[in-house]
Structures are given as structure tokens and as C-alpha cells.
Design an enzyme around this catalytic site. Structure first.
Site, PDB file in Angstrom:
ATOM      1  N   LYS A  20       0.806  -1.222   0.000  1.00  0.00           N
ATOM      2  CA  LYS A  20       0.000   0.000   0.000  1.00  0.00           C
ATOM      3  C   LYS A  20       0.842   1.276   0.000  1.00  0.00           C
ATOM      4  CE  LYS A  20      -4.065  -1.841   2.431  1.00  0.00           C
ATOM      5  NZ  LYS A  20      -5.125  -1.516   3.411  1.00  0.00           N
ATOM      6  N   ASP A  53      -9.925   2.921   2.425  1.00  0.00           N
ATOM      7  CA  ASP A  53     -10.168   2.388   3.778  1.00  0.00           C
ATOM      8  C   ASP A  53     -10.982   3.390   4.594  1.00  0.00           C
ATOM      9  OD1 ASP A  53      -8.827   0.031   3.386  1.00  0.00           O
ATOM     10  OD2 ASP A  53      -6.976   0.663   4.361  1.00  0.00           O
ATOM     11  N   ALA A  93      -2.599   7.312  14.675  1.00  0.00           N
ATOM     12  CA  ALA A  93      -2.263   8.006  13.432  1.00  0.00           C
ATOM     13  C   ALA A  93      -1.385   7.137  12.531  1.00  0.00           C
ATOM     14  CB  ALA A  93      -1.574   9.340  13.725  1.00  0.00           C
ATOM     15  N   GLY A  94      -1.599   5.802  12.620  1.00  0.00           N
ATOM     16  CA  GLY A  94      -0.904   4.883  11.713  1.00  0.00           C
ATOM     17  C   GLY A  94      -1.625   4.835  10.374  1.00  0.00           C
ATOM     18  N   GLY A  95      -1.471   3.704   9.667  1.00  0.00           N
ATOM     19  CA  GLY A  95      -2.051   3.590   8.338  1.00  0.00           C
ATOM     20  C   GLY A  95      -3.549   3.817   8.310  1.00  0.00           C
ATOM     21  N   GLY A 120     -16.022  -2.721  13.295  1.00  0.00           N
ATOM     22  CA  GLY A 120     -14.895  -2.729  12.366  1.00  0.00           C
ATOM     23  C   GLY A 120     -15.236  -3.213  10.975  1.00  0.00           C
TER      24      GLY A 120
END
Lengths: 276, 276
Positions: free
Chosen positions: A71, A108, A133-135, A244
Site C-alpha cells: 500500500k 479504507d 495516526a498509523g495507516g 470494524g
């Protein structure tokens, strides 16, 4: 029924064994007579840049769904990168334009936003807190910004990651108010856990649940269980929640639109999927 | 149902619109629950050498069916070339071995031979005449040699082509008696038209039909019509015949064996195919 005229959508990642997309898209294509097919292609990291290029030179290649571990690198391999993908720093869909150029985007976070909207809540003009604040947190933040939130609170254990994400967001959305450094949910309309907390039993909650307003819409990215301890606690406080897997199915109509294919609702896709 | 565990068989050629293999293999795989799928991939000549290599580096790549315009160049792209492909000068199937090496073989001619055998005729020890020493004639000659014919008559309007094919055959089968320069069918047990004669109305017959023994088994590669004028003339003389499409279906069990997949009969494959 695959033929030489079928639009080929490569599902590029490695390993492929747990890929879900073919089990969602292909039964839908088949049911509705859409002449397209999603085909897993287990491209390893060292081969991927060359393979992506050659895949899109196939005369029947129509698009690519990009997943782990490609990605991030894909952002540098396409000709045109959409703002959401640029902010997220990751790209999970690529299409070939009429002139042969490759356009990359990221859905996403779009799945998260569509889920919120479809549950009857507003996004534009609201205040949203994204913890992590990751992917996935970056992708959700980028899509919330695109959808017009007025203010974004960003928090990460690694403060630098939240700061950097804030910088990318305000470059594309100068009017967006960004704050970093706090995971206090008080005063927010939308609150998202985009950390892995909740995947393991005994994980702490991602924020101080006592500060969560009952009016907040609470979202979760963890899919290890449908109702995570965080969502359960939010529901107890009276919050509307989003699980989720909603993000997973809600993003698929967005991909279908991106690929120029007939689309349907997330619920319809979920009903026809053969996830077994 | 395609998943990330499905064995991927690329059908490599360009253009793809008229590909038949997916319409034959995939309904069979689906009916019998064989977890494999044939996927057309429209690789152009200039991309093909790189694409073939990268395709086989995909973790779920299982094999490739190779068609126009790549059959000849593939002989130089595999690690191990089987004798039939070397003699034919063309390769239409590639598989990856456990050690990652690529093996190439050629089954056009195998389909012809299997058709003869299944019609109750013998091949080993017989005398066969192949008229036409181009791609398909070379493939049939190589497979007849592999199946043990005692003598092969080769004829081509381009005498050099027949001579060259004879040279390749005797390199691998030194005991085989090869003659070139005549298309006289007298004295042969198996007679094959491997020229394009019969594709257009008014084409002359490929040989002097008056010299054709009634005991000969007569085969045809032209598929423009089921019973070509050559086959009709042979039947009138009392010969048992094999039509062009028999070769197509008879070779598929050979591919399935080559790819290590469960196999069945040509008739069964024909009955489940969705050629429309």
C-alpha cells in the site's frame, strides 16, 4: 464466467491465502452479470514495482486492489495520486485511465465515512477525534477531511506521527482545524479508535471512557471481535457505534465507482458475499 | 470460487477476446471442485518475456497456457524445454517446478495423437504422413514421434521447412525413419493435413486423394468447418477420420496432467464446456 473479454482486477498482495475481496466481489459480479473478475496475485515486495507496471500493460487489465505489503510503495508507482491517498500515505486501488496513466486512491477511510453517513449521522461540519495516526488512522482522517469535518483531533502514542498527519491534512485542507496531543473525547461528535487496542484480551481502552459524550458517534477499526470492549463501553454510555467490519463492506461501493463498474449497497454486497 | 488459495493458471496471449480455454477449463474446475482457475492475460509481445518471468514469481501462480503470438519465443524463456516442444519449435504450456525452474512443453500434437488412439487406432510402429511442416505440422510430427511411429513422411511447399523438421526429429529420435519431398499418401497408415488448405472455399486438396489408401486414418487440423472437403473425400474412400476440433479437446487432459491437476476425458470436457 471468465472470458477473454472479462475485465481483470488484480488483487495484489502477499501472502494471498487470507484474501477476502474475491469472495465479496466475484459472487456479486456473477449474480449481476458484470463481466469483471477479481484475481489474487501473490506478488512479493521485491517484484511488485515491476509487476504492477506489467500487469497494467495487459490488454484486459482493468484495475488493481492493493493490499499488504504494497500500500505504501504504490503511492510512488502511480502517475496520479488522489489527495486521500497522498494524505494517508498509502494507496489501495489503482486504475488505468484512457491515456494509459495510472491513478491511485485510498478507500479504507471512505468505508468508515460512508458507514457513518448511512447510519444517519452527519460528518460535514462536525468535530472528529481519531485515536491512532498509523495507516488506518491516517486513511480515516483523510476521508473525514474530504467529507468536510470542521475539526480533527489527532492522537498517537508516537506524537510525531500525529503531527506529521496533521501537516499532510492541512496542506490539502487549509481550512481544517487540526489539534494534536490529546485523546480526550470530550466535545467531539465522532470518535474513532484507529489503534490496535482491543485486538488482545486485557488491552486498555484507547481513551478515557468517562469523558466520552453520549451524543458521540463511536467507530472502531479492530475486527478481532464485533463488539470490542471499547464499543461495549461506548454503548453503555449511550453512544451510537460502528463496528470494524462495517468499514470493510462500506468501502466496496466506493471501489466499484472508482473502477467504473455498476455498484450496489454495502448490505447487498454483504448478503451475496461467500466469506464462509 | 476463486480465493487466495486457488491455483492460478495464466492464459497468456494477445489479443484475448477469442480465447476459448477459460470457457473449457473453468466450468470443469467448478463442477469438480478443483481449486484452480484459468485467467486470460493479454500480454503484448514486447512485454511478454518480462511478464512471463514475473507471473511465475507470483506465489499463487501454478502454470501458464501460452498462445499466439508467444509460442515460439517461450521456447527460449523456460529453463527446461521438453523434446516435443524443442522439435515443434514452440511451447504452449509452462509450469513451475518445486525448485522454481520453469518447464515448457507443447501439447497441440499430443491432442492429435490422443484422438487417434482413442478412436481405437494404433500409432506406435506405424507409418505416418504429415503434410505441412509449419507450427502445427511440427507439433503433430513431434508427438507422433514421441508416440513411437516407425516412419514419418514430411512434406511442405517450402521444402526447407520439412528438411529442418526432419533434422530436429532425428536428433531426438535417431531410430525414426524420416522421408521428405513427397505428399503421396500411398502406403501410409496415418495421413494428416497440417496445412491451411480447406480454410477457404475452393482450396485445392492437400494431396492426391486417389492415392489415399482406404485403410489410412486421416486427420485434419483445419477447424473452419467440421468436415472439410479433404475429410469428406477421405470418408468417401472409406477412411476413418478425425476432425480438427478433436485435437483441441483431446489435448486438454494432457495439459491437466502436465499441471498435476485431476483429469478427465475429452468428451467429458466437451460436455461441460461453455463455448456458447
Amino acid at each position: 464466467m471468465i472470458s477473454g473479454k472479462t475485465k481483470l482486477i488484480g488483487h495484489l498482495g502477499f501472502p494471498t491465502e487470507s484474501f477476502k475481496a474475491p469472495l465479496i466481489y466475484n459472487p456479486y459480479f456473477e449474480r449481476d452479470g458484470i463481466d469483471a473478475v477479481v484475481v489474487p496475485m501473490g506478488s512479493r515486495a521485491e517484484d511488485y514495482p515491476d509487476f504492477l507496471k506489467l500487469f497494467f500493460r495487459l490488454s484486459n487489465a482493468h484495475g488493481a486492489l492493493v493490499t499488504m505489503p504494497h500500500k505504501v510503495v504504490t503511492t510512488g508507482l502511480v502517475d496520479d495520486l488522489m489527495p486521500t491517498a497522498a494524505i494517508a500515505g498509502a494507496c489501495n486501488a489503482v486504475r488505468r485511465e484512457g491515456d494509459g496513466r495510472l491513478t491511485g486512491d485510498m478507500f479504507d477511510g471512505e468505508g468508515f465515512v460512508r458507514g457513518v453517513l448511512r447510519k444517519g449521522r452527519q460528518v460535514a461540519g462536525t468535530r472528529a477525534l481519531v485515536v491512532g495516526a498509523g495507516g488506518v488512522g491516517s486513511a480515516i482522517s483523510a476521508s473525514l477531511a474530504k467529507a468536510g469535518v470542521a475539526e480533527l483531533g489527532l492522537f498517537d502514542m508516537n506524537g510525531g506521527a500525529a503531527e506529521a498527519l496533521g501537516g499532510r491534512l492541512t496542506r490539502y485542507y487549509p481550512a481544517l482545524k487540526v489539534s494534536t496531543g490529546s485523546n480526550d473525547p470530550a466535545g467531539f461528535d465522532i470518535v474513532v479508535n484507529a489503534t490496535p487496542l482491543g485486538m488482545k484480551p486485557g488491552d486498555p481502552l484507547p481513551l478515557d471512557i468517562e469523558r466520552l459524550p453520549a451524543s458521540a458517534f463511536v467507530g472502531e477499526v479492530v475486527m478481532a471481535q464485533t463488539i470490542t470492549p471499547f464499543l461495549a463501553a461506548a454503548q453503555q454510555r449511550g453512544c451510537q457505534v460502528q463496528v470494524g467490519t462495517d468499514m470493510l463492506f462500506e468501502q466496496i461501493p466506493a471501489y466499484l465507482e472508482f473502477f467504473g463498474l455498476p455498484t450496489t449497497t454495502a448490505d447487498d454486497l454483504r448478503s451475496v458475499a461467500r466469506l464462509g
